[in-house]
Write a protein that holds these residues in place. Structure first.
Motif, mmCIF file in Angstrom:
data_model
loop_
_atom_site.group_PDB
_atom_site.id
_atom_site.type_symbol
_atom_site.label_atom_id
_atom_site.label_comp_id
_atom_site.label_asym_id
_atom_site.label_seq_id
_atom_site.Cartn_x
_atom_site.Cartn_y
_atom_site.Cartn_z
ATOM 1 N N ASP A 64 -105.922 -75.461 21.083
ATOM 2 C CA ASP A 64 -105.889 -76.808 20.511
ATOM 3 C C ASP A 64 -105.365 -76.776 19.084
ATOM 4 O O ASP A 64 -104.674 -77.706 18.652
ATOM 5 N N ILE A 65 -105.680 -75.725 18.364
ATOM 6 C CA ILE A 65 -105.196 -75.592 16.979
ATOM 7 C C ILE A 65 -103.675 -75.493 16.963
ATOM 8 O O ILE A 65 -103.012 -76.131 16.140
ATOM 9 N N GLN A 66 -103.091 -74.717 17.889
ATOM 10 C CA GLN A 66 -101.637 -74.599 17.956
ATOM 11 C C GLN A 66 -100.991 -75.943 18.314
ATOM 12 O O GLN A 66 -100.001 -76.343 17.706
ATOM 13 N N LEU A 67 -101.561 -76.608 19.293
ATOM 14 C CA LEU A 67 -101.014 -77.901 19.700
ATOM 15 C C LEU A 67 -101.118 -78.928 18.568
ATOM 16 O O LEU A 67 -100.170 -79.675 18.304
ATOM 17 N N ASP A 68 -102.269 -78.963 17.899
ATOM 18 C CA ASP A 68 -102.446 -79.896 16.776
ATOM 19 C C ASP A 68 -101.462 -79.596 15.652
ATOM 20 O O ASP A 68 -100.925 -80.514 15.025
ATOM 21 N N ALA A 69 -101.212 -78.311 15.399
ATOM 22 C CA ALA A 69 -100.288 -77.925 14.334
ATOM 23 C C ALA A 69 -98.866 -78.400 14.652
ATOM 24 O O ALA A 69 -98.163 -78.913 13.773
ATOM 25 N N LEU A 71 -97.997 -80.898 16.708
ATOM 26 C CA LEU A 71 -97.963 -82.363 16.653
ATOM 27 C C LEU A 71 -97.966 -82.864 15.213
ATOM 28 O O LEU A 71 -97.248 -83.816 14.876
ATOM 29 N N ASP A 72 -98.755 -82.238 14.365
ATOM 30 C CA ASP A 72 -98.789 -82.622 12.954
ATOM 31 C C ASP A 72 -97.435 -82.364 12.289
ATOM 32 O O ASP A 72 -96.935 -83.200 11.534
ATOM 33 N N HIS A 75 -94.958 -84.996 13.381
ATOM 34 C CA HIS A 75 -95.218 -86.256 12.686
ATOM 35 C C HIS A 75 -94.706 -86.200 11.240
ATOM 36 O O HIS A 75 -94.031 -87.134 10.772
#
Length: 92
Positions: A64-69, A71-72, A75
């Protein structure tokens, strides 16, 4: 007759602080420099996204940390491109 000189795309020699003039003899505006930098950042993010996609297709699961990074980063980079574009339009 070949001169051994390579032509560059407009503004390409100005990425990362290169000081040589572009083919038209004038340096790019800060807005153009920012747009090129933002575009380059989007390419880097695309590479990261491709790596995550390859991992998923190979049976892996990004954290989840990789995916959030990712996506961030997407953005932030898309906002940077939009801001640079808005600035170029307002300068016209």
């Amino acid at each position: 007759m070949a001169t051994g000189r390579r032509l560059r795309s407009p503004g390409s020699c100005h990425l990362d602080g290169c000081r040589s003039p572009n083919p038209w003899g004038t340096p790019p505006t800060p807005g153009v420099q920012e747009l090129f930098a933002a575009r380059r950042r989007l390419g880097q993010i695309g590479n990261n996204l491709n790596q995550l996609t390859r991992a998923v297709n190979s049976g892996g699961r990004p954290t989840d940390i990789q995916l959030d990074a990712v996506l961030d980063s997407i953005h932030q980079a898309s906002t940077r491109v939009q801001d640079a574009t808005d600035q170029l339009i307002s300068d016209c």
